[in-house]
Design an enzyme around this catalytic site. Structure first.
Site, mmCIF file in Angstrom:
data_model
loop_
_atom_site.group_PDB
_atom_site.id
_atom_site.type_symbol
_atom_site.label_atom_id
_atom_site.label_comp_id
_atom_site.label_asym_id
_atom_site.label_seq_id
_atom_site.Cartn_x
_atom_site.Cartn_y
_atom_site.Cartn_z
ATOM 1 N N GLU A 298 35.379 33.648 41.048
ATOM 2 C CA GLU A 298 34.584 32.411 41.064
ATOM 3 C C GLU A 298 35.049 31.320 42.028
ATOM 4 O OE1 GLU A 298 33.911 31.203 36.942
ATOM 5 O OE2 GLU A 298 32.560 32.887 36.615
ATOM 6 N N GLU B 163 29.022 39.204 35.295
ATOM 7 C CA GLU B 163 29.510 38.393 34.162
ATOM 8 C C GLU B 163 28.339 37.700 33.508
ATOM 9 O OE1 GLU B 163 32.407 35.243 34.079
ATOM 10 O OE2 GLU B 163 33.818 36.357 35.305
#
Length: 858
Positions: free
Chosen positions: A436, A533
């Site tokens: 991320e 995710e």
């Protein structure tokens, strides 16, 4: 080996105790009875003092050989956690500052017959704070975790398990200790440090070729020559090479060709559900002129991996999917976090249980997430054996990182060590630079003024591209590399490694979380190329919570319940999600109300992730408005690090939540999936099977008030295509209800399954026509079960007097799993198998069993 008993003393020398190595300070204190279970109630905060102190490990050992006879002696640490000064006989050998690195110290001139070794640790918390203070150039956010996580600051300044300073699902336990093996090595002439195997398939020649790489330390002053023989008996392949090793550290690479005839007989390694995980025994023998011979036994697996990013007709952007051995594979699985805050408690059995549970739920992949640890060798060995593909992040997550010279050198050493250690594993299919961090910069999570953003972009490219990627490509050309997750893949590269919007559904992978919309509504989910995710929280079962709490904690609003929830507003979000479709528990008995809440959070989580995952699976073969061709679904997260509300489907200790039972079905190789669009019911046939099948689709409509179906429809001769998702049924819901007289949206429910002649059958799926809180005709049922033993499993025969939604069987803390759980029970009788993970009895199971269905919640 220097494993075993060491002395451990606190910073001021006041306390001294025996400690096991590998191990850490917390488990040493626990083992000696000096602290309670660190996971008990509020101990994560009570025991901060342990991490703030500086501890020292020491021991004496006799040298088990004549030191004069050896040219070189090393003291090797496979893992030191984290910042320490290493001394032998009061001589400082060096310092460590990276938990993920291997440290080898030359002790040839220091070792004696009896030795005293010391590892003086510095608190990771104070070291990280000091590093941050010294970093004058520009700030490196985030400075601290959000207060709800009750964590420590500046974790991005220390090369240590990032979540050990806390995370939104885990406690703060910044450990100190010797967390892996430590040993003395002595050798003359030469020594093998790393050994790896990389298979390649040479298309032009139609044959397999094996790259065997050996990294040596040569201590003699002149080159050492000799012969290396590689033997793979099963493939009747044996080759001998003459080699010359230069003084110092260096590598030799041998290319072993598997003859064309033998290559055609090679059985490739396949992911779970797609074939066998065949491996071949191989012996490599080094016979050098200097005498000593080394024999290396290994298992070699043959498989190829490609990450395909190419234009898709009718869609902007690029595909993003994996081809294994030339076959496109839909990736089904979850995300892996560390299995414990204290790595020495993670045994082979712990790993085996969790990974086997993933495979048993029809998963074929896990993403080893970048805020934890590079897992132990056994983890990857098990994945090789059971066919779990690994998306391997490097250990950087949700933060920006420094790029000063010493930091980059440490990272380069870490990456090179980890890639050398792991690259022989067929299970690893991708290296990913971080978790991320591309998104963090692109979406400006840390509110960096636009004038300064250039500095951070430069740092980003320096760390992940010019350092990590460069080392990876140098060490391993056999598998793909992406710089981040989520990323736009080749598009990110084109935009200078940082895309404008890393969440773009037309490229790469996406992460998606939304706790405010209705999770039963598939239209809120991104029709992405690859979902790496996504998730929803739930509470672990009462038997798991009970071990670390006391009776005053057993309410949804207790201090304990608030303390364990590390995600801002998490407990309230769960209530809101539940409230959309279910009645909230109102029992006057607070403990009953707490247990009802736990049950509903698990039902909710399972139903939410089922809806989202089924959406990803049925999107694999179609493009709608330029979006689709989804080829991966990895929900967040597989396992838990402690007993707390989290996104996991396996509780701490391995117990299956309802979500994990649902995963077994929504990841099934053959599955019919229903969704509603503008009043029309669509059913898709989703298949991971390698051949097309002609099947019958059976659709049953039940009134909530009756165990007899109102009507049954069969569509015969439905073709479900191999490895795809195709529409197999379409009807307006009003027409369907009209055909099944007496049915309304609120009074009826639809169930359906696929069945073939050859015993092939999908799980039974269901589609709710209304929220269950609005369901009409549901009545409280008498659920009962009889238990019997059959060989080494137990049979539970369930009986119901009425339709029972979300029937849950719970046997408390008896370890094991059921064949099915959380199901919609529409027949009078159902048989469920219990697979025990430890010895138990019929009596124990009967007395522990709690049966719950939706109407037991009051």
């Amino acid at each position: 080996s220097l494993r075993g008993s060491w002395r451990l003393r606190s910073g001021d020398g006041s306390g001294s105790l025996r400690a096991e190595v590998p191990g850490c300070v917390h488990t040493a204190l626990l083992g000696r009875g000096l602290i309670q279970d660190p996971y008990y109630r509020f101990n994560d905060v009570m025991y901060r003092w342990i991490s703030l102190d500086n501890w020292t490990y020491s021991r004496t050992f006799k040298t088990p050989f004549d030191i004069r006879k050896w040219q070189k002696v090393n003291l090797v640490f496979e893992g030191v956690d984290t910042v320490a000064q290493i001394l032998l006989n009061n001589v400082t050998l060096g310092r460590t500052d990276n938990m993920f690195n291997r440290y080898s110290f030359d002790i040839t001139s220091v070792i004696q017959e009896v030795n005293f070794v010391e590892v003086r640790f510095l608190s990771a918390i104070s070291y990280a704070a000091e590093q941050s203070r010294c970093h004058k150039a520009h700030s490196i956010p985030p400075a601290c975790p959000p207060p709800v996580q009750k964590g420590e600051c500046h974790v991005n300044f220390i090369r240590k398990e990032q979540c050990s300073f806390s995370w939104d699902w885990g406690p703060s336990f910044p450990t100190q200790g010797i967390w892996k093996d430590v040993r003395i090595e002595a050798y003359n002439h030469y020594h093998l440090i790393y050994f790896s195997l990389t298979p390649f398939f040479v298309k032009s020649a139609q044959q397999w070729c094996l790259e065997v790489e050996s990294i040596f330390d040569v201590v003699s002053s002149k080159p050492v020559a000799g012969l290396v023989t590689v033997n793979i008996p099963k493939l009747q392949t044996q080759q001998t090479f003459s080699v010359k090793l230069q003084p110092g550290e260096g590598s030799i690479v041998l290319l072993v060709n598997i003859s064309k005839v033998r290559s055609s007989a090679v059985e490739t390694w396949w992911p779970n559900g797609h074939g066998k995980q065949t491996g071949y025994n191989m012996t490599t023998t080094f016979v050098m002129e200097a005498g000593s011979q080394i024999e290396k036994f290994s298992k070699v697996y043959f498989r190829t991996v490609e990450l395909v990013q190419e234009p898709i007709p009718g869609s902007p952007g690029l595909s993003f999917y994996f081809r294994i051995n030339g076959r496109p594979i839909f990736i089904k699985g979850s995300n892996w976090i560390p299995a414990d805050s204290f790595q020495d408690r993670v045994t082979y059995d712990t790993l085996r249980l969790l990974l086997k549970s993933a495979a048993d739920a029809n998963m074929n992949a896990l993403r080893v997430w970048g805020g934890g640890v590079y897992e132990q060798d056994e983890f990857y060995d098990i994945c090789d054996e059971i066919g779990i593909m690994i998306w391997q992040d490097f250990m950087f997550a949700c933060a920006l990182y420094p790029t000063d010279q010493s930091y980059l050198e440490s990272v380069r050493a870490e990456v090179s060590h980890q890639v050398r250690r792991l690259k022989s594993h067929p299970s690893i299919i991708l290296w990913s630079g971080n978790n991320e961090n591309e998104a963090a910069i692109a979406s400006n999570w840390f509110s960096i003024p636009s004038a300064d953003i250039g500095v951070y972009i430069k740092d980003y490219v320096t760390l992940y591209v010019k350092n990590i990627r460069e080392v990876v490509l140098n060490e391993d050309k056999s598998r793909p590399f992406v710089a981040s997750s989520p990323t736009n893949g080749l598009e990110s590269v084109k935009e200078g490694w940082l895309s404008r919007d890393p969440y773009d559904t037309h490229y790469g992978d996406t992460h998606f979380y939304d706790y405010n919309s209705d999770c039963w509504n598939w239209t809120v989910y991104p029709k992405t190329r690859f979902a790496s995710e996504y998730g929803f929280q739930s509470w672990p079962s009462f038997s798991t919570i009970e071990k670390v709490s006391s009776p005053e904690d057993w309410s949804y609003t207790s201090n304990f319940s608030l303390h364990r929830q590390h995600h801002e507003g998490g407990n309230i979000q769960m209530l809101q999600e539940i409230g959309r479709h279910f009645k909230l528990p109102q029992s006057p008995d607070p403990v009953k109300q707490f247990k009802d809440m736990i049950y509903l959070t698990q039902v909710m989580q399972a139903q939410c992730i089922k809806t989202e995952t089924e959406f990803y699976r049925f999107s694999q073969s179609e493009i709608i408005n330029g979006e689709g061709h989804t080829m991966g679904a990895l929900y967040w997260q597989l396992n838990d690090i402690w007993q707390a509300p989290s996104w996991a489907s396996l509780e701490y200790g391995g117990k299956w939540k309802l979500l994990h039972y649902f995963a077994q079905n929504f990841f099934a190789p053959l599955l019919p999936v229903a969704y509603e669009d503008k009043g029309t019911l669509h059913i898709y046939g989703v298949s991971d099977l390698h051949v097309d099948h002609k099947l019958t689709l059976r659709v049953m409509v039940h009134a909530w008030s009756s165990l007899e179906p109102v009507c049954t429809l069969a569509t015969e001769g439905v073709t479900v295509k191999a490895q795809s998702a195709v529409p197999i049924y379409k009807e307006s819901i009003s027409d369907l209800l009209e055909r099944c007289r007496n049915c309304t949206r609120k009074s009826c429910v639809i169930t359906f399954y696929l069945v073939g002649e050859d015993g092939l059958r999908s799980p039974t799926n269901h589609y709710f026509l209304s929220s269950l809180k609005d369901a009409v005709g549901l009545e409280k049922t008498q659920l009962s079960a009889s238990v019997s033993q059959q060989d080494d499993v137990y049979i539970f025969v369930l009986q119901t007097t009425a339709i029972a939604p979300f029937v849950s069987l719970d046997v408390g803390s008896i370890k094991g799993r059921f064949s099915d759980n959380g199901f919609l029970m529409t027949e009078k009788k159902k048989m469920v198998v219990f697979y025990p993970w430890e010895p138990t009895t019929v009596e124990e199971l009967e007395s522990s069993l709690i049966l719950t269905s939706l109407l037991d919640v009051v």
